[in-house]
Design a protein around this motif. Structure first.
Motif, PDB file in Angstrom:
ATOM      1  N   ASP A   1      81.651  -2.967  25.808  1.00 16.34           N
ATOM      2  CA  ASP A   1      82.155  -2.228  26.965  1.00 16.34           C
ATOM      3  C   ASP A   1      83.591  -2.682  27.194  1.00 16.34           C
ATOM      4  O   ASP A   1      83.903  -3.858  26.997  1.00 16.34           O
ATOM      5  CB  ASP A   1      81.321  -2.478  28.234  1.00 16.34           C
TER       6      ASP A   1
ATOM      7  N   TYR B   1      81.176   9.095  39.536  1.00 21.09           N
ATOM      8  CA  TYR B   1      81.966  10.092  38.801  1.00 21.09           C
ATOM      9  C   TYR B   1      81.405  11.503  38.969  1.00 21.09           C
ATOM     10  O   TYR B   1      82.112  12.488  38.775  1.00 21.09           O
ATOM     11  CB  TYR B   1      82.058   9.712  37.305  1.00 21.09           C
TER      12      TYR B   1
ATOM     13  N   ASN C   1      66.984  13.800  26.919  1.00 18.96           N
ATOM     14  CA  ASN C   1      65.666  13.195  27.071  1.00 18.96           C
ATOM     15  C   ASN C   1      64.682  13.972  27.936  1.00 18.96           C
ATOM     16  O   ASN C   1      63.481  13.725  27.871  1.00 18.96           O
ATOM     17  CB  ASN C   1      65.821  11.779  27.638  1.00 18.96           C
TER      18      ASN C   1
HETATM   19  P1  NAD Z   1      78.937   4.568  33.696  1.00 17.67           P
HETATM   20  O1  NAD Z   1      80.330   5.009  34.036  1.00 17.67           O
HETATM   21  O2  NAD Z   1      78.184   3.776  34.714  1.00 17.67           O
HETATM   22  O3  NAD Z   1      78.969   3.690  32.366  1.00 17.67           O
HETATM   23  C1  NAD Z   1      79.753   4.014  31.255  1.00 17.67           C
HETATM   24  C2  NAD Z   1      80.290   2.714  30.686  1.00 17.67           C
HETATM   25  O4  NAD Z   1      80.968   3.007  29.458  1.00 17.67           O
HETATM   26  C3  NAD Z   1      81.321   2.030  31.589  1.00 17.67           C
HETATM   27  O5  NAD Z   1      80.920   0.686  31.819  1.00 17.67           O
HETATM   28  C4  NAD Z   1      82.633   2.098  30.801  1.00 17.67           C
HETATM   29  O6  NAD Z   1      83.469   0.964  30.975  1.00 17.67           O
HETATM   30  C5  NAD Z   1      82.133   2.200  29.363  1.00 17.67           C
HETATM   31  N1  NAD Z   1      83.062   2.858  28.422  1.00 17.67           N
HETATM   32  C6  NAD Z   1      83.626   4.086  28.545  1.00 17.67           C
HETATM   33  N2  NAD Z   1      84.356   4.367  27.460  1.00 17.67           N
HETATM   34  C7  NAD Z   1      84.249   3.310  26.622  1.00 17.67           C
HETATM   35  C8  NAD Z   1      84.753   3.010  25.327  1.00 17.67           C
HETATM   36  N3  NAD Z   1      85.517   3.878  24.663  1.00 17.67           N
HETATM   37  N4  NAD Z   1      84.441   1.825  24.777  1.00 17.67           N
HETATM   38  C9  NAD Z   1      83.656   0.947  25.424  1.00 17.67           C
HETATM   39  N5  NAD Z   1      83.143   1.156  26.651  1.00 17.67           N
HETATM   40  C10 NAD Z   1      83.430   2.337  27.232  1.00 17.67           C
HETATM   41  O7  NAD Z   1      78.159   5.857  33.265  1.00 17.67           O
HETATM   42  P2  NAD Z   1      76.566   6.106  33.316  1.00 17.67           P
HETATM   43  O8  NAD Z   1      76.189   6.601  34.653  1.00 17.67           O
HETATM   44  O9  NAD Z   1      75.870   4.956  32.730  1.00 17.67           O
HETATM   45  O10 NAD Z   1      76.446   7.380  32.339  1.00 17.67           O
HETATM   46  C11 NAD Z   1      76.691   7.265  30.966  1.00 17.67           C
HETATM   47  C12 NAD Z   1      76.245   8.542  30.285  1.00 17.67           C
HETATM   48  O11 NAD Z   1      74.844   8.653  30.449  1.00 17.67           O
HETATM   49  C13 NAD Z   1      76.843   9.809  30.882  1.00 17.67           C
HETATM   50  O12 NAD Z   1      77.200  10.690  29.843  1.00 17.67           O
HETATM   51  C14 NAD Z   1      75.734  10.383  31.747  1.00 17.67           C
HETATM   52  O13 NAD Z   1      75.756  11.789  31.858  1.00 17.67           O
HETATM   53  C15 NAD Z   1      74.537   9.931  30.960  1.00 17.67           C
HETATM   54  N6  NAD Z   1      73.302   9.831  31.764  1.00 17.67           N
HETATM   55  C16 NAD Z   1      72.194  10.306  31.181  1.00 17.67           C
HETATM   56  C17 NAD Z   1      70.997  10.259  31.851  1.00 17.67           C
HETATM   57  C18 NAD Z   1      69.794  10.831  31.172  1.00 17.67           C
HETATM   58  O14 NAD Z   1      68.717  10.891  31.747  1.00 17.67           O
HETATM   59  N7  NAD Z   1      69.919  11.227  29.913  1.00 17.67           N
HETATM   60  C19 NAD Z   1      70.924   9.717  33.139  1.00 17.67           C
HETATM   61  C20 NAD Z   1      72.083   9.201  33.689  1.00 17.67           C
HETATM   62  C21 NAD Z   1      73.267   9.247  32.979  1.00 17.67           C
END
Ligand code: NAD
Ligand code: 89V
Length: 342
Positions: free
Chosen positions: A35, A165, A124
């Motif tokens: 991260d 976000y 999912n």
């Molecule tokens: P978040 O912003 O809390 O976490 C994302 C993390 O990625 C952050 O800590 C950020 O620093 C890191 N990051 C971003 N770009 C990076 C890079 N190039 N290299 C390294 N680290 C990097 O986001 P989240 O809420 O955890 O969501 C993440 C994804 O999961 C989103 O696309 C969201 O839509 C998806 N999501 C899916 C579900 C599901 O049920 N499938 C549920 C919630 C979120």
């Protein structure tokens, strides 16, 4: 069978579920995490006992050479990370939504296909056990051929607290949540030849739309309605339940609040509790989503070992993502659109 070594990119809000699910799948271990945010990296590494920690994904993938990478970042980073994985011939799972644009998504599929590596989108919701139960009833032919379907997600749950976000983007509910409901509609009723959409923003504190109503024409010759809202204040909050209605030639199916499945067929009516299990690391009300994370990741491992294409491969998910794009264009133009033309 040799142990599969995975690496995770993105240690944010949702990735914790993915890490718990990996821990439960035999024959797999996450050996490195990445991260850009050092505090989040340290928190995840300490929680799951992962010693190899990186702030740069390229450095991690080159040094660790994992058997697969699990990309759990938000959409703006997806294309670069998937293309990086493809360039190193590392199979990739990428969280939904696929990417910021259709062009990005197509380029990601092309990069993985050219490199000969599998790409699965972490879509999912179709893996939720209540949705799988609905699909089993349909496949068994109990209610006959469907002539109407509805996939509905209506809630007022404060999703912005965990995922700030979501309040900030120009696009919100179709891209983040509707995408799941549209994928469920494809999973249950087949591919879509036309879509008509309307959107609204009810909550004045967010930037994008929080209500969407979509009419889908399926190639199978009938229509379904996919509706979603994060502005619906009900007596009982339903988050994150997706409700389903299907009318068929011989009967009906209803997946109602509380994971209650009612099937009316020529032989009579039966009611089943199709509640998802509460996994040891899960918590209500998220347990439905959390279980589906465990199931889709187990599916990934099976497909990686067998060489079969994942159900929600990049190529398959282009069709769900095209529905998202077409829905926004339909809402803006007020036209009915063919998703294969976006
Ligand atoms: P978040 O912003 O809390 O976490 C994302 C993390 O990625 C952050 O800590 C950020 O620093 C890191 N990051 C971003 N770009 C990076 C890079 N190039 N290299 C390294 N680290 C990097 O986001 P989240 O809420 O955890 O969501 C993440 C994804 O999961 C989103 O696309 C969201 O839509 C998806 N999501 C899916 C579900 C599901 O049920 N499938 C549920 C919630 C979120
Ligand atoms: O599943 C998701 O993508 C989540 C939520 C359920 C909150 O919409 O962002």
């Amino acid at each position: 069978m040799s142990e599969l070594r995975g690496a995770l990119v993105g240690c944010g809000f949702f990735a914790r579920n993915q890490m718990h699910a990996w821990e439960d799948i035999p024959g797999v271990s996450i050996v490195a995490i990445c991260d850009r945010d050092e505090a989040r990296l340290a928190e995840m590494g300490d929680a799951f006992g992962i010693a190899q920690r990186f702030t740069d994904a390229a450095a991690m993938l080159r040094e660790v050479q994992p058997d697969f990478v699990d990309i759990a970042t938000t959409a703006p980073s997806h294309r670069a990370l998937v293309e990086l994985a493809a360039s190193l011939r590392i199979p990739a799972i990428c969280q939904k939504p696929f990417a910021p644009t259709m062009d990005d998504a197509r380029a990601m599929v092309a990069a993985c296909e050219a490199a000969g590596v599998p790409l699965m989108i972490h879509e999912n919701f179709r893996w939720q056990s209540p949705i799988q139960a609905v699909r089993r009833v349909l496949s068994a032919g109990e209610i006959g051929a469907p002539f109407f379907g509805r996939v509905s997600f209506r809630s007022a749950y404060d999703v912005y607290a965990g995922q700030p976000y979501l309040a900030e983007g120009e696009r919100f509910i179709i891209e983040d949540l509707g995408i799941h409901a549209l994928d469920i509609a494809r999973f249950l009723f087949g591919d879509v030849s036309a879509i008509t959409a309307r959107t609204q923003r009810v909550n004045p504190r967010i930037r994008g739309e929080d209500v969407a109503t979509m009419l889908l024409d399926h190639e199978a010759g009938f229509s379904s309605v996919v509706d979603c809202s994060y502005a619906t204040k009900l007596e009982t909050e339903r988050f994150p339940q997706t409700l389903v209605e299907i009318d068929g030639a011989h009967g009906t199916l209803r997946l109602d609040e509380g994971y209650r499945l009612t099937v009316t067929a020529p032989g009579g009516t039966r009611v089943e509790d199709v509640s998802p299990p509460l996994l040891p690391w899960a918590s209500r009300p998220w347990h439905n989503i959390q279980e589906s994370v465990a199931l889709i990741q187990a599916h990934w491992v099976e497909t990686l070992r067998s060489g079969v294409e994942p159900d929600t491969s990049g190529r398959d998910n282009l069709k769900t993502f095209a529905l998202v794009e077409a829905a926004y264009r339909s809402a803006a133009s007020r036209l009915t659109l063919d998703p294969s033309e976006v």
